[in-house]
Design an enzyme around this catalytic site. Sequence first.
Site, PDB file in Angstrom:
ATOM      1  N   GLY A  18      -4.592  -4.269  -3.749  1.00 23.52           N
ATOM      2  CA  GLY A  18      -5.589  -3.230  -3.960  1.00 23.52           C
ATOM      3  C   GLY A  18      -4.856  -1.964  -4.324  1.00 23.52           C
ATOM      4  CG  HIS A  19      -2.430  -1.841  -6.963  1.00 21.09           C
ATOM      5  ND1 HIS A  19      -1.774  -2.558  -7.933  1.00 21.09           N
ATOM      6  CD2 HIS A  19      -1.988  -2.330  -5.788  1.00 21.09           C
ATOM      7  CE1 HIS A  19      -0.979  -3.445  -7.360  1.00 21.09           C
ATOM      8  NE2 HIS A  19      -1.091  -3.335  -6.061  1.00 21.09           N
ATOM      9  CD  GLN A  65       0.592  -8.993  -2.819  1.00 19.65           C
ATOM     10  OE1 GLN A  65       1.202  -9.645  -3.633  1.00 19.65           O
ATOM     11  NE2 GLN A  65      -0.658  -8.660  -3.005  1.00 19.65           N
ATOM     12  CE  LYS A  87       2.367  -2.544  -4.394  1.00 19.29           C
ATOM     13  NZ  LYS A  87       2.157  -2.198  -2.982  1.00 19.29           N
ATOM     14  CG  ASP A 114      -1.852  -1.213   1.216  1.00 16.05           C
ATOM     15  OD1 ASP A 114      -2.252  -1.650   0.134  1.00 16.05           O
ATOM     16  OD2 ASP A 114      -2.128  -1.724   2.322  1.00 16.05           O
TER      17      ASP A 114
HETATM   18  P1  GDP Z   1      -0.695   0.280  -3.531  1.00 12.03           P
HETATM   19  O1  GDP Z   1      -1.309  -0.971  -3.020  1.00 12.03           O
HETATM   20  O2  GDP Z   1       0.768   0.343  -3.312  1.00 12.03           O
HETATM   21  O3  GDP Z   1      -1.071   0.583  -4.957  1.00 12.03           O
HETATM   22  O4  GDP Z   1      -1.309   1.456  -2.654  1.00 12.03           O
HETATM   23  P2  GDP Z   1      -2.859   1.652  -2.289  1.00 12.03           P
HETATM   24  O5  GDP Z   1      -3.542   2.225  -3.468  1.00 12.03           O
HETATM   25  O6  GDP Z   1      -3.414   0.435  -1.663  1.00 12.03           O
HETATM   26  O7  GDP Z   1      -2.747   2.715  -1.102  1.00 12.03           O
HETATM   27  C1  GDP Z   1      -2.166   3.969  -1.293  1.00 12.03           C
HETATM   28  C2  GDP Z   1      -3.223   5.046  -0.976  1.00 12.03           C
HETATM   29  O8  GDP Z   1      -2.586   6.308  -0.852  1.00 12.03           O
HETATM   30  C3  GDP Z   1      -4.261   5.213  -2.074  1.00 12.03           C
HETATM   31  O9  GDP Z   1      -5.476   5.556  -1.491  1.00 12.03           O
HETATM   32  C4  GDP Z   1      -3.717   6.373  -2.908  1.00 12.03           C
HETATM   33  O10 GDP Z   1      -4.738   7.102  -3.557  1.00 12.03           O
HETATM   34  C5  GDP Z   1      -3.071   7.210  -1.843  1.00 12.03           C
HETATM   35  N1  GDP Z   1      -1.879   7.967  -2.272  1.00 12.03           N
HETATM   36  C6  GDP Z   1      -0.929   7.623  -3.171  1.00 12.03           C
HETATM   37  N2  GDP Z   1       0.040   8.561  -3.210  1.00 12.03           N
HETATM   38  C7  GDP Z   1      -0.320   9.520  -2.322  1.00 12.03           C
HETATM   39  C8  GDP Z   1       0.305  10.737  -1.868  1.00 12.03           C
HETATM   40  O11 GDP Z   1       1.379  11.127  -2.296  1.00 12.03           O
HETATM   41  N3  GDP Z   1      -0.363  11.456  -0.897  1.00 12.03           N
HETATM   42  C9  GDP Z   1      -1.550  11.028  -0.378  1.00 12.03           C
HETATM   43  N4  GDP Z   1      -2.118  11.793   0.555  1.00 12.03           N
HETATM   44  N5  GDP Z   1      -2.148   9.893  -0.763  1.00 12.03           N
HETATM   45  C10 GDP Z   1      -1.530   9.141  -1.709  1.00 12.03           C
HETATM   46  P1  IMO Z   2      -0.924  -4.192  -2.305  1.00  9.44           P
HETATM   47  O1  IMO Z   2      -0.529  -4.703  -3.657  1.00  9.44           O
HETATM   48  C1  IMO Z   2      -0.902  -4.728   2.022  1.00  9.44           C
HETATM   49  C2  IMO Z   2      -0.984  -8.856   3.495  1.00  9.44           C
HETATM   50  C3  IMO Z   2      -2.219  -9.313   4.243  1.00  9.44           C
HETATM   51  C4  IMO Z   2      -1.593 -10.293   5.202  1.00  9.44           C
HETATM   52  C5  IMO Z   2      -0.504 -10.954   4.362  1.00  9.44           C
HETATM   53  C6  IMO Z   2      -0.916 -12.289   3.741  1.00  9.44           C
HETATM   54  O2  IMO Z   2      -2.198  -3.437  -2.290  1.00  9.44           O
HETATM   55  O3  IMO Z   2       0.216  -3.474  -1.657  1.00  9.44           O
HETATM   56  P2  IMO Z   2      -2.507 -12.934   1.717  1.00  9.44           P
HETATM   57  O4  IMO Z   2      -3.979 -12.707   1.507  1.00  9.44           O
HETATM   58  O5  IMO Z   2      -1.641 -12.335   0.670  1.00  9.44           O
HETATM   59  O6  IMO Z   2      -2.168 -14.369   1.965  1.00  9.44           O
HETATM   60  O7  IMO Z   2      -2.183 -12.165   3.090  1.00  9.44           O
HETATM   61  O8  IMO Z   2      -0.204 -10.035   3.332  1.00  9.44           O
HETATM   62  N1  IMO Z   2      -1.239  -8.295   2.152  1.00  9.44           N
HETATM   63  C7  IMO Z   2      -1.163  -6.992   1.854  1.00  9.44           C
HETATM   64  N2  IMO Z   2      -0.938  -5.922   2.638  1.00  9.44           N
HETATM   65  N3  IMO Z   2      -1.049  -4.564   0.693  1.00  9.44           N
HETATM   66  C8  IMO Z   2      -1.241  -5.628  -0.116  1.00  9.44           C
HETATM   67  O9  IMO Z   2      -1.248  -5.530  -1.467  1.00  9.44           O
HETATM   68  C9  IMO Z   2      -1.353  -6.912   0.461  1.00  9.44           C
HETATM   69  N4  IMO Z   2      -1.562  -8.148  -0.042  1.00  9.44           N
HETATM   70  C10 IMO Z   2      -1.479  -8.990   1.005  1.00  9.44           C
HETATM   71  O10 IMO Z   2      -2.836  -8.242   4.906  1.00  9.44           O
HETATM   72  O11 IMO Z   2      -0.961  -9.613   6.242  1.00  9.44           O
HETATM   73 MG    MG Z   3      -2.871  -1.607  -1.793  1.00 10.10          MG
END
Ligand code: GDP
Ligand code: IMO
Ligand code: MG
Length: 429
Positions: free
Chosen positions: A40-41, A223, A16, A13
């Site tokens: 979850g992106h 991840q 990415k 998270d």
């Molecule tokens: P990922 O799994 O690495 O793609 O990240 P996620 O999308 O799960 O979580 C990142 C969250 O931070 C999302 O809600 C993005 O919209 C938000 N985000 C990304 N870059 C920034 C930033 O520079 N500032 C803020 N405030 N939010 C950001």
């Molecule tokens: P993105 O791509 C954050 C974590 C789960 C758990 C562990 C194992 O959005 O960064 P799983 O279901 O993969 O067997 O769970 O990994 N986990 C993540 N945490 N971001 C993710 O993906 C994750 N995908 C799995 O919360 O701790």
């Molecule tokens: Mg994510």
Amino acid sequence: MANVAVIGAQWGDEGKGKVVDWLASRADVVVRFQGGHNAGHTLVVGNQTYKLSLLPSGVVRGKLGVIGNGVVLDPDALLSEISRVRGQGLDVGPHNLRIAENVPLILPLHPAIDKAREEARGEAKIGTTGRGIGPAYEDKVARRAIRLCDLAEPETLSAKLDELLLHHNTLLKGLGAATFEKQELLDKLVALAPKLLPYAEAVWERLDEARHGNKRVLFEGAQAVMLDVDHGTYPFVTSSNTVAGNAAAGAGIGPHGIGTVLGIAKAYTTRVGSGPFPTELFDDVGKRLGERGREFGTVTGRPRRCGWFDACLVRQAVKVGGIQGLALTKLDVLDGLEELKICTGYRIEGEVVKRLPAALGAQAKAEPIYETLEGWTQSTQGARSWAELPATAIKYVKRIEELVEAPVTLLSTSPERDDTILVSDPFAG
Ligand code: GDP
Ligand code: IMO
Ligand code: MG
């Protein structure tokens, strides 16, 4: 060939999705190479927010998306994601999404086992996303997985289901969970075949063509390094290799095709699920980071645990992940904090160490050693150039660069696509 691989440098998270979407404007093909719909992106483009789990983030830019063999694919999750993003106006179909014919499938029995096992673990649970990711990878390695190409051969499916159910129904019974019927699964898979097979191909050939045609390929990791099944905080990890090296095996290209490796890190740290987290904060600062950063899991909605930036951990991710440049995201979330802390190492039973040890007991004993830096009162939200950043924010970023031993090549200052400061173009090599 100027390719780029993007991987998470913490526990996921990091942003990415935003970075991949931003870089995708310069790419021709975007490839997912590991993980599944546990990812979850979130991408924010104007007033639209796209939440992607399986689709490569490049689809939002209209780029060719590829799901590589290293992914575990849940057919229902894919089809519902496709219809959801179509509802948001995106054009996704077999003309712009190709899926490796040898990708293993997640069947309904996989989440059932994932959840039953988590329940049996009780307090010691991993905190998985419950999506069947671990059990599906286990089946792949155990050589009993059903793969996308099997959907074209009902007789192969039938024999494979026998083996699969012998194993899983025994396990499910032992765990006190409901078992699965062969005919029901077979009917389901046969019905899925015409919906999924139009996407299937030998994607390695397409990537080989891209390579010879001087096309730019962007590999989108899911991840992060600290969730890597080998290099992460095992057993509190996911079930795939998340390091950039896996982009080669997970897509079917050689190691030379990966290109520049960009690591993504938040300007602080978060983690969802259980497991060690030395810089975790249980005070008001942690709460504030969670609120300002809107730290709730995209997939499960669970609140993310928050803490200070752990430079020791990210340095380790840089080394094992082969990270050549760092994209630092969510700098704006730190706005208004009087002082900031960065973890530079750990003290374990009186001894100073500069890496997170592999053993669980030692990890639990790791006490962070902090360096304190001055914060900033001005807003950095939405900044698009260094000139818009306060001097103390620049100092913070520079200190991170030194400590993690990698240059910061990109800075992100809001969820919005264009609120990004580019230092050097990763596609330039
Ligand atoms: P990922 O799994 O690495 O793609 O990240 P996620 O999308 O799960 O979580 C990142 C969250 O931070 C999302 O809600 C993005 O919209 C938000 N985000 C990304 N870059 C920034 C930033 O520079 N500032 C803020 N405030 N939010 C950001
Ligand atoms: P993105 O791509 C954050 C974590 C789960 C758990 C562990 C194992 O959005 O960064 P799983 O279901 O993969 O067997 O769970 O990994 N986990 C993540 N945490 N971001 C993710 O993906 C994750 N995908 C799995 O919360 O701790
Ligand atoms: Mg994510």
